[in-house]
Design a protein around this motif. Structure first.
Motif, PDB file in Angstrom:
ATOM      1  N   ALA A  29       4.693  -6.046  -5.357  1.00 51.54           N
ATOM      2  CA  ALA A  29       4.118  -4.594  -5.048  1.00 51.54           C
ATOM      3  C   ALA A  29       2.698  -4.993  -4.768  1.00 51.54           C
ATOM      4  CB  ALA A  29       4.105  -3.695  -6.221  1.00 51.54           C
ATOM      5  N   VAL A  30       2.040  -4.634  -3.494  1.00 51.45           N
ATOM      6  CA  VAL A  30       0.706  -5.011  -3.100  1.00 51.45           C
ATOM      7  C   VAL A  30      -0.194  -3.655  -2.825  1.00 51.45           C
ATOM      8  CG1 VAL A  30      -0.537  -6.156  -1.363  1.00 51.45           C
ATOM      9  CG2 VAL A  30       1.537  -6.937  -1.897  1.00 51.45           C
ATOM     10  N   THR A  31      -1.350  -3.402  -3.652  1.00 56.96           N
ATOM     11  CA  THR A  31      -2.291  -2.442  -3.376  1.00 56.96           C
ATOM     12  C   THR A  31      -3.660  -2.703  -3.610  1.00 56.96           C
ATOM     13  OG1 THR A  31      -2.465  -0.109  -3.815  1.00 56.96           O
ATOM     14  CG2 THR A  31      -1.896  -1.341  -5.541  1.00 56.96           C
ATOM     15  N   GLY A  32      -4.611  -2.367  -2.763  1.00 58.39           N
ATOM     16  CA  GLY A  32      -5.906  -2.206  -3.199  1.00 58.39           C
ATOM     17  C   GLY A  32      -6.418  -0.863  -3.535  1.00 58.39           C
ATOM     18  N   CYS A  33      -5.286   0.269  -3.673  1.00 58.54           N
ATOM     19  CA  CYS A  33      -5.937   1.437  -3.671  1.00 58.54           C
ATOM     20  C   CYS A  33      -5.695   1.697  -5.175  1.00 58.54           C
ATOM     21  CB  CYS A  33      -5.117   2.197  -2.780  1.00 58.54           C
ATOM     22  SG  CYS A  33      -5.417   2.318  -1.145  1.00 58.54           S
ATOM     23  N   HIS A  34      -6.597   1.611  -5.924  1.00 61.01           N
ATOM     24  CA  HIS A  34      -6.408   1.764  -7.547  1.00 61.01           C
ATOM     25  C   HIS A  34      -7.816   1.930  -7.863  1.00 61.01           C
ATOM     26  CE1 HIS A  34      -8.288  -2.287  -7.442  1.00 61.01           C
ATOM     27  NE2 HIS A  34      -7.281  -2.756  -7.028  1.00 61.01           N
ATOM     28  N   GLU A  47       0.635  -1.130  -0.212  1.00 66.14           N
ATOM     29  CA  GLU A  47      -0.097   0.105   0.059  1.00 66.14           C
ATOM     30  C   GLU A  47       0.741   1.347  -0.108  1.00 66.14           C
ATOM     31  OE1 GLU A  47      -2.834  -0.260  -0.893  1.00 66.14           O
ATOM     32  OE2 GLU A  47      -3.650  -2.173  -0.124  1.00 66.14           O
ATOM     33  N   VAL A  48       1.790   1.192  -1.036  1.00 65.10           N
ATOM     34  CA  VAL A  48       2.686   2.458  -1.275  1.00 65.10           C
ATOM     35  C   VAL A  48       2.532   2.967  -2.473  1.00 65.10           C
ATOM     36  CG1 VAL A  48       4.954   3.049  -1.229  1.00 65.10           C
ATOM     37  CG2 VAL A  48       4.316   1.613   0.769  1.00 65.10           C
ATOM     38  N   VAL A  49       2.590   2.151  -3.379  1.00 70.14           N
ATOM     39  CA  VAL A  49       2.801   2.587  -4.877  1.00 70.14           C
ATOM     40  C   VAL A  49       1.610   3.531  -5.449  1.00 70.14           C
ATOM     41  CG1 VAL A  49       3.912   0.561  -5.734  1.00 70.14           C
ATOM     42  CG2 VAL A  49       1.610   0.554  -5.735  1.00 70.14           C
ATOM     43  N   TYR A  50       0.477   3.762  -4.785  1.00 73.66           N
ATOM     44  CA  TYR A  50      -0.598   4.576  -5.109  1.00 73.66           C
ATOM     45  C   TYR A  50      -0.226   6.035  -4.507  1.00 73.66           C
ATOM     46  CZ  TYR A  50      -2.710   4.635  -0.369  1.00 73.66           C
ATOM     47  OH  TYR A  50      -2.754   4.618   1.040  1.00 73.66           O
ATOM     48  N   ASN A  84      -0.607  12.704   5.541  1.00 72.29           N
ATOM     49  CA  ASN A  84       0.198  13.705   5.157  1.00 72.29           C
ATOM     50  C   ASN A  84       0.791  13.464   3.767  1.00 72.29           C
ATOM     51  OD1 ASN A  84       0.099  15.391   7.590  1.00 72.29           O
ATOM     52  ND2 ASN A  84       1.268  13.492   8.540  1.00 72.29           N
ATOM     53  N   THR A  85      -0.040  12.714   2.782  1.00 68.10           N
ATOM     54  CA  THR A  85       0.585  12.405   1.586  1.00 68.10           C
ATOM     55  C   THR A  85      -0.334  13.006   0.472  1.00 68.10           C
ATOM     56  OG1 THR A  85      -0.921  10.426   1.717  1.00 68.10           O
ATOM     57  CG2 THR A  85       1.079  10.138   2.562  1.00 68.10           C
ATOM     58  N   VAL A  86      -0.005  12.571  -0.751  1.00 70.77           N
ATOM     59  CA  VAL A  86      -0.624  12.991  -2.003  1.00 70.77           C
ATOM     60  C   VAL A  86      -1.072  11.705  -2.501  1.00 70.77           C
ATOM     61  CG1 VAL A  86      -0.425  14.463  -3.979  1.00 70.77           C
ATOM     62  CG2 VAL A  86       0.987  15.172  -1.973  1.00 70.77           C
ATOM     63  N   VAL A  87      -2.258  11.723  -3.006  1.00 69.55           N
ATOM     64  CA  VAL A  87      -2.747  10.644  -3.556  1.00 69.55           C
ATOM     65  C   VAL A  87      -2.772  10.571  -5.120  1.00 69.55           C
ATOM     66  CG1 VAL A  87      -4.801   9.152  -3.846  1.00 69.55           C
ATOM     67  CG2 VAL A  87      -4.440  10.509  -1.637  1.00 69.55           C
ATOM     68  N   GLN A  88      -2.491   9.488  -5.740  1.00 66.10           N
ATOM     69  CA  GLN A  88      -2.588   9.321  -7.104  1.00 66.10           C
ATOM     70  C   GLN A  88      -3.640   8.327  -7.740  1.00 66.10           C
ATOM     71  OE1 GLN A  88       0.060  11.191  -8.498  1.00 66.10           O
ATOM     72  NE2 GLN A  88       0.621  11.837  -6.372  1.00 66.10           N
ATOM     73  N   ASP A  89      -3.989   8.564  -8.819  1.00 69.38           N
ATOM     74  CA  ASP A  89      -5.200   7.954  -9.368  1.00 69.38           C
ATOM     75  C   ASP A  89      -4.805   7.008 -10.454  1.00 69.38           C
ATOM     76  OD1 ASP A  89      -7.544   8.899  -7.951  1.00 69.38           O
ATOM     77  OD2 ASP A  89      -7.050  10.747  -9.006  1.00 69.38           O
ATOM     78  N   ARG A  90      -4.565   5.622 -10.131  1.00 71.94           N
ATOM     79  CA  ARG A  90      -4.142   4.668 -11.197  1.00 71.94           C
ATOM     80  C   ARG A  90      -4.899   3.442 -11.053  1.00 71.94           C
ATOM     81  NH1 ARG A  90       1.108   6.092  -8.716  1.00 71.94           N
ATOM     82  NH2 ARG A  90       1.931   7.914 -10.102  1.00 71.94           N
ATOM     83  N   SER A  91      -5.090   2.748 -12.304  1.00 73.13           N
ATOM     84  CA  SER A  91      -5.987   1.483 -12.535  1.00 73.13           C
ATOM     85  C   SER A  91      -4.927   0.573 -12.247  1.00 73.13           C
ATOM     86  CB  SER A  91      -6.628   1.367 -13.771  1.00 73.13           C
ATOM     87  OG  SER A  91      -5.595   1.405 -14.941  1.00 73.13           O
ATOM     88  N   VAL A  92      -5.408  -0.778 -12.143  1.00 72.49           N
ATOM     89  CA  VAL A  92      -4.431  -1.806 -12.221  1.00 72.49           C
ATOM     90  C   VAL A  92      -3.754  -2.293 -13.377  1.00 72.49           C
ATOM     91  CG1 VAL A  92      -4.487  -4.333 -11.952  1.00 72.49           C
ATOM     92  CG2 VAL A  92      -6.067  -3.214 -10.559  1.00 72.49           C
ATOM     93  N   SER A  93      -4.155  -1.654 -14.690  1.00 69.07           N
ATOM     94  CA  SER A  93      -3.623  -1.690 -15.971  1.00 69.07           C
ATOM     95  C   SER A  93      -2.654  -0.732 -15.846  1.00 69.07           C
ATOM     96  CB  SER A  93      -4.643  -1.627 -16.876  1.00 69.07           C
ATOM     97  OG  SER A  93      -5.408  -2.949 -17.099  1.00 69.07           O
ATOM     98  N   ASP A  94      -2.830   0.425 -15.204  1.00 71.21           N
ATOM     99  CA  ASP A  94      -1.999   1.444 -15.383  1.00 71.21           C
ATOM    100  C   ASP A  94      -0.518   0.927 -14.872  1.00 71.21           C
ATOM    101  OD1 ASP A  94      -3.451   3.346 -16.569  1.00 71.21           O
ATOM    102  OD2 ASP A  94      -4.448   4.202 -14.743  1.00 71.21           O
ATOM    103  N   TYR A  95      -0.852   0.362 -13.604  1.00 75.74           N
ATOM    104  CA  TYR A  95       0.527  -0.287 -12.979  1.00 75.74           C
ATOM    105  C   TYR A  95       1.134  -1.444 -13.749  1.00 75.74           C
ATOM    106  CZ  TYR A  95      -1.036   2.187  -8.422  1.00 75.74           C
ATOM    107  OH  TYR A  95      -1.291   3.229  -7.662  1.00 75.74           O
ATOM    108  N   ALA A  96       0.442  -2.218 -14.355  1.00 78.58           N
ATOM    109  CA  ALA A  96       1.117  -3.109 -15.190  1.00 78.58           C
ATOM    110  C   ALA A  96       1.761  -2.766 -16.364  1.00 78.58           C
ATOM    111  CB  ALA A  96       0.032  -4.101 -15.489  1.00 78.58           C
ATOM    112  N   LYS A  97       1.174  -1.596 -16.926  1.00 78.65           N
ATOM    113  CA  LYS A  97       1.641  -0.858 -18.063  1.00 78.65           C
ATOM    114  C   LYS A  97       3.193  -0.249 -17.584  1.00 78.65           C
ATOM    115  CE  LYS A  97      -2.356  -0.166 -20.673  1.00 78.65           C
ATOM    116  NZ  LYS A  97      -3.273   0.947 -21.010  1.00 78.65           N
TER     117      LYS A  97
END
Length: 235
Positions: free
Chosen positions: A149-154, A122-125, A172-185
């Protein structure tokens, strides 16, 4: 285990923070809540004997994952990185004599071809430049090294619109919007061989109406269906 900061890497653009949560008391609860998931993840990975392996935990928070990993599958040495300064201080206070180095930061460019295994939970997002992150982690791995790399925040998570607001409000973080496919690519573009699975956590989920999953069925679906484990191999 020593490393140095590099130039132009993803980690250089991430500023240190005191804690992940605005309310520092929530930091301990986060580790307690993640512990059963960490143990389940460790049971999923096919790498059994880590006695000669070097491990990276990217976004280690208070260091709990590496302590769990060493207890279940002892490794030769490990590095835990996190931008939360107080969390790293806590991690170092808890490590005892374990062969782990905890360090504040997010730059792995000083550890070229160092690690056999890398993990993030739960970091990559939260990473602003996922392409640079993928390249940097791949560079830090040895040949045939593996990054989990583990995440459910997609954005494929039906709860994401609500969670996005909660993350912005509570951390205290800044959120990014990515799909599962975005990560795979992104991982594939960096040169990884990409595969993934649902984490399919099969333990009992505690009822905790804390705002993240006030509908209990959402919690059950999240841990069984939504949370993804990427297995990224450097060949």
């Amino acid at each position: 285990m020593n490393g140095h900061a590099g130039d132009g890497h993803a980690g250089d653009k991430v500023k240190a923070i005191p804690t992940w949560y605005v309310d520092p008391s929530a930091e301990n609860a986060m580790g307690d809540g993640h512990a059963p998931i960490w143990r389940h993840l460790i049971g999923l990975i096919p790498e059994r004997d880590l006695s000669a392996k070097t491990v990276l935990d990217f976004g280690c928070n208070q260091g709990g994952f590496l302590r769990h990993l060493h207890a279940l599958r002892p490794f030769r040495r490990a590095l835990g990185l996190d931008i939360a300064e107080r969390s790293i201080a806590t991690a170092n206070s808890l490590k005892g004599n374990l062969p782990i180095q905890y360090q504040t930061g997010a730059d792995v460019s000083g550890w070229t071809e160092t690690f056999d295994l890398a993990f993030s939970h739960e970091v990559v997002y939260l990473i602003p430049d996922i392409d640079a992150h993928a390249r940097d982690i791949r560079q830090a791995l040895k040949t045939d090294g593996i990054y989990y790399a583990v995440t459910g925040c997609h954005t494929d998570n039906p709860l994401w619109p609500k969670w996005r607001s909660l993350v912005a409000e509570r951390t205290n973080t800044v959120v990014q919007d990515r799909s599962v496919s975005d990560y795979a690519k992104a991982f594939a573009a960096a040169g990884f061989t990409v595969s993934a699975r649902k984490i399919l956590y099969d333990g009992f989920i505690p009822y905790a109406p804390d705002g993240w999953t006030p509908d209990f069925m959402d919690a059950l679906d999240y841990y069984s269906q939504t949370k993804i484990v990427f297995r990224l191999v450097k060949h």
